[in-house]
Design an enzyme around this catalytic site. Structure first.
Site, mmCIF file in Angstrom:
data_model
loop_
_atom_site.group_PDB
_atom_site.id
_atom_site.type_symbol
_atom_site.label_atom_id
_atom_site.label_comp_id
_atom_site.label_asym_id
_atom_site.label_seq_id
_atom_site.Cartn_x
_atom_site.Cartn_y
_atom_site.Cartn_z
ATOM 1 C CD GLU A 17 -2.750 -1.350 2.430
ATOM 2 O OE1 GLU A 17 -3.949 -1.640 2.365
ATOM 3 O OE2 GLU A 17 -2.133 -1.254 3.514
ATOM 4 N N GLY A 83 -12.895 -3.077 2.567
ATOM 5 C CA GLY A 83 -14.045 -3.754 1.968
ATOM 6 C C GLY A 83 -15.239 -2.805 1.930
ATOM 7 C CG MET A 197 -8.914 -5.769 9.321
ATOM 8 S SD MET A 197 -8.145 -7.314 8.795
ATOM 9 C CE MET A 197 -7.775 -8.061 10.380
ATOM 10 C CG ASP A 221 -12.801 -6.861 -0.105
ATOM 11 O OD1 ASP A 221 -13.706 -7.022 0.713
ATOM 12 O OD2 ASP A 221 -11.697 -6.366 0.219
HETATM 13 N N1 ADE Z 1 -9.604 -4.725 4.046
HETATM 14 C C1 ADE Z 1 -9.921 -4.902 2.751
HETATM 15 N N2 ADE Z 1 -11.008 -5.696 2.624
HETATM 16 C C2 ADE Z 1 -11.390 -6.026 3.886
HETATM 17 C C3 ADE Z 1 -12.411 -6.814 4.414
HETATM 18 N N3 ADE Z 1 -13.283 -7.451 3.607
HETATM 19 N N4 ADE Z 1 -12.500 -6.954 5.769
HETATM 20 C C4 ADE Z 1 -11.613 -6.319 6.587
HETATM 21 N N5 ADE Z 1 -10.610 -5.573 6.129
HETATM 22 C C5 ADE Z 1 -10.496 -5.406 4.791
#
Ligand code: ADE
Length: 262
Positions: A17, A83, A197, A221
């Protein structure tokens, strides 16, 4: 606040990143503190300290505390991927934090769900000026996706018209990877735009030090059954472009007036 000019802190969980940002700081000095590598250099005319926190809230909080106490940074920007939670937040979009909350924190019945015990705070506000500048930088950086990513990546990840959102980012110590888990989160926190996170942990430490903070997350995602594969592809092919394009644009247009913490 003291009157000394201060560097800007740049944090990302994963080396990938930060990759293109570090490439733009070829003269940065590297120092290892508490198991973290800090690169102290110049980016877009700003004195910057970039650091990889590693993954999760404890890693992010420990890194941020070290960043602030060793380098006396005047503001912190977190960059990386997340996400998408809310229905309109698609892969390739950018979410800028207005507020951040730890979705897996629950000290009830002694404290309200999500409240960080003994602080009275559930939602840590991002700095409003930084957030506005970050959203404007993201919109400008993403105005021409073909120029930024190239035809192949635009096609593969459907990056034709990425949208920039500003709102609630929620953080917790788990990778959300089922639709059921995502829907539970969305039902509990209907205004949450994205999940990751680290953000709320960095926000908490900055809040405690009285430092301006913002998180800028590209959506890798949709936090569903495809999240694992989508995350990995996005991480390896696209995410470094986002970090570099958006953060460099933000710095290029930011005044150099940061002050060290008191
Ligand atoms: N970072 C990127 N995608 C994530 C997800 N689905 N859950 C937690 N942290 C993320």
């Amino acid at each position: 606040m003291s009157d000394t000019a201060a560097p800007l802190g740049l944090v990302a969980a994963l080396k990938r990143e930060l990759r293109d940002l570090l490439a733009a700081m070829p003269d940065a000095r590297l120092r290892t503190i508490g198991g973290r590598e800090f690169w102290h250099g110049t980016l877009e005319g700003h004195e910057v300290v970039a650091v990889q926190s590693r993954v999760g809230k404890v890693a992010a909080a420990a890194t941020t505390a070290a960043l602030i106490s060793h380098y006396r940074v005047g503001a912190v920007v977190l960059t990386g991927i997340a996400g998408g939670l809310a229905p309109g937040v698609a892969v390739g979009d950018v979410v800028v934090s207005a507020e951040l909350l730890q979705h897996d924190l629950d000290g009830s019945p002694f404290f309200p769900r999500w409240e960080v015990p003994l602080t009275g705070v559930s939602r840590f506000p991002a700095d409003a000026v930084l957030a506005e500048r970050a959203a404007a930088a993201a919109r400008a950086a993403l105005a021409d996706p073909l120029a930024l990513f190239g035809e192949a990546l635009v096609q593969e990840f459907s990056l034709h018209a990425p949208t920039v959102h500003t709102g609630l980012i929620v953080s917790g110590d788990r990778f959300v990877r089922t639709r059921e888990d995502r829907d539970t989160l969305c039902a509990a926190l209907p205004d949450a735009l994205a999940v990751e996170m680290e953000g709320a942990a960095v926000a908490q430490v900055c809040h405690e030090w009285g430092l301006p903070f913002v998180a800028i997350r590209a959506i890798s995602d949709r936090a569903d059954e495809a999240a694992h594969g989508d995350f990995s592809r996005f991480l390896s092919a696209v995410c470094a472009h986002y970090g570099a394009a958006v953060v460099r644009r933000l710095l290029a247009e930011m005044p150099r007036t940061l002050r060290a913490p008191a």
